[in-house]
Design an enzyme around this catalytic site. Structure first.
Site, short mmCIF file in Angstrom:
data_model
loop_
_atom_site.label_atom_id
_atom_site.label_comp_id
_atom_site.label_asym_id
_atom_site.label_seq_id
_atom_site.Cartn_x
_atom_site.Cartn_y
_atom_site.Cartn_z
N LYS A 241 0.85 -1.19 0.00
CA LYS A 241 0.00 0.00 0.00
C LYS A 241 0.89 1.24 0.00
O LYS A 241 1.65 1.47 0.94
CB LYS A 241 -0.91 0.02 1.23
CG LYS A 241 -1.70 1.33 1.32
CD LYS A 241 -2.50 1.45 2.60
CE LYS A 241 -2.85 2.91 2.83
NZ LYS A 241 -3.61 3.12 4.08
N GLY B 115 -8.12 9.04 9.94
CA GLY B 115 -8.38 9.10 11.38
C GLY B 115 -9.42 10.12 11.80
O GLY B 115 -9.62 10.34 12.99
N ALA C 135 -9.56 5.30 4.48
CA ALA C 135 -9.42 6.45 5.37
C ALA C 135 -10.71 7.24 5.57
O ALA C 135 -11.47 7.46 4.64
CB ALA C 135 -8.35 7.42 4.90
N GLY C 136 -10.90 7.63 6.81
CA GLY C 136 -11.96 8.57 7.16
C GLY C 136 -13.24 7.93 7.68
O GLY C 136 -14.12 8.64 8.19
N ASN D 222 -8.76 1.62 10.00
CA ASN D 222 -7.99 1.29 11.20
C ASN D 222 -8.61 1.96 12.42
O ASN D 222 -9.17 1.31 13.30
CB ASN D 222 -6.52 1.71 11.00
CG ASN D 222 -5.57 1.18 12.07
OD1 ASN D 222 -4.41 0.97 11.83
ND2 ASN D 222 -6.03 0.93 13.30
N THR D 223 -8.57 3.30 12.43
CA THR D 223 -9.03 4.03 13.61
C THR D 223 -10.51 3.77 13.93
O THR D 223 -10.89 3.78 15.11
CB THR D 223 -8.81 5.55 13.41
OG1 THR D 223 -7.51 5.74 12.86
CG2 THR D 223 -8.90 6.30 14.72
#
Lengths: 265, 66
Positions: free
Chosen positions: A108, A169, A195-196, A217-218
């Site tokens: 990635k 995040g 993301a996001g 992830n977050t």
């Protein structure tokens, strides 16, 4: 793949760089309380691909536990990332080391613009992608939700296009569904929202747009109960995918009664 | 002789190999990747790559990340 019948969705798989996966949820391995929680959340999420970062070994305390001891590279496909890289050179250097550490070439790429937004630096991203592809890497690329640059990355030979839903995040979800949809429609390689995302509904939105998967992830690690959120995300990705395949009803301006009008007393 | 390992000065014996360095630090060579003066050292050559004074060594591994 039959896209119109619901049972087919049970065996609905997605293929990237010639490898087929049954889970459309890709997860990061950062920000967890400890490695036990990381391992448990990933297990519950059903993810088969996990992103990992490449960092210096702590040479003063080599006995510290290592991620590979908890999240086995034999069980999961490790996707080394270039998080923290702000230039093409740094990203390429990092992934060359990752390839040597892990022995695989699916990676990635993310080249970031600044600390405050972690927004992709697209000129550097394009430069790095070109160098990596020339070097034999299979590049899944984190990028802005710009259809023109997404197309450039695909034409260059990237194996997956991964536009941000919103800032890394941030948990704002998919802020521009129209551009994500444009990117999906024009692409012949998988498109994943990376993301996001913050809540299960965000993952479902991305999947209902027709995306091939999501990477987060977050959203899981930062939840009060990461294990429960991992399961919520698994279900949301499946629900969103099935909703997309089922084909939603058209939106209408006015009401349309669900009960027949004939035979009213 | 003096080396720089992950940004820190480190002393090691003359004729030390990359594998010897990893072992002396206490690292499993299978779990790390090594760069010597910005050139990748392939795993297959850990045992035969002899370090020189002043080498700048980076030893990395996979950690949790998004």
């Amino acid at each position: 793949m039959t896209e119109t019948t619901v049972p087919a969705a049970v065996a609905d798989t997605f293929t990237v760089a010639g490898k087929t996966f049954s889970s459309r949820l890709l997860v990061g391995t950062g920000k967890y309380k400890d490695f036990e929680e990381t391992a448990r959340a990933i297990e519950v999420s059903g993810a088969e691909i996990v992103t990992v970062a490449v960092r210096r070994v702590n040479v003063s305390d080599p006995s510290q536990p290592m991620l590979v001891d908890y999240v086995s590279p034999k069980k999961y496909t490790y996707l080394p990332n270039t998080a923290g890289c702000f230039t093409a050179d740094d990203a390429v250097r990092t992934l060359r080391l990752a390839r040597e550490a892990g022995g695989w070439d699916l990676v990635k790429l993310e080249v970031l613009g600044d600390q405050k937004t972690l927004y992709p630096n697209m000129p550097e991203t394009l430069k790095a992608a070109e160098a990596l592809i020339r070097d034999g890497f299979k590049v899944m690329v984190y990028c802005s939700d710009d259809p023109i640059q997404a197309k450039m990355l695909e034409d260059m030979g990237c194996v997956a296009i991964m536009p941000l839903g919103s800032l890394i995040g941030s948990g704002h979800g998919v802020l521009n569904p129209v551009t994500i949809r444009l990117i999906k429609e024009q692409s012949s390689v998988p498109v994943l929202v990376d993301a996001g995302l913050g809540a299960a509904s965000d993952a479902a939105v991305a999947m209902e747009l027709g995306c091939d998967g999501v990477l987060m992830n977050t959203a899981i690690a930062g939840a009060k109960d990461p294990i429960a959120m991992a399961r919520a995300m698994k279900l949301a990705v499946e629900a969103g995918r099935l909703s997309y395949l089922a084909g939603r009803m058209p939106k209408k301006m006015y009401a349309d009664p669900s009960s027949p009008l004939a035979g009213l007393i | 002789m003096q080396l720089t390992v992950n940004g820190e000065p480190r002393t090691c014996d003359d004729g030390q190999t990359v594998e010897g360095l990893l072992t002396s630090i206490g690292l499993d060579p299978r779990k790390v990747a090594v760069e010597r003066n910005r050139e990748i050292v392939p795993k297959s050559t850990f045992a035969t790559t002899v370090l020189a004074a002043g080498d700048v060594i980076e030893i990395v591994h996979f950690i949790g990340g998004g």
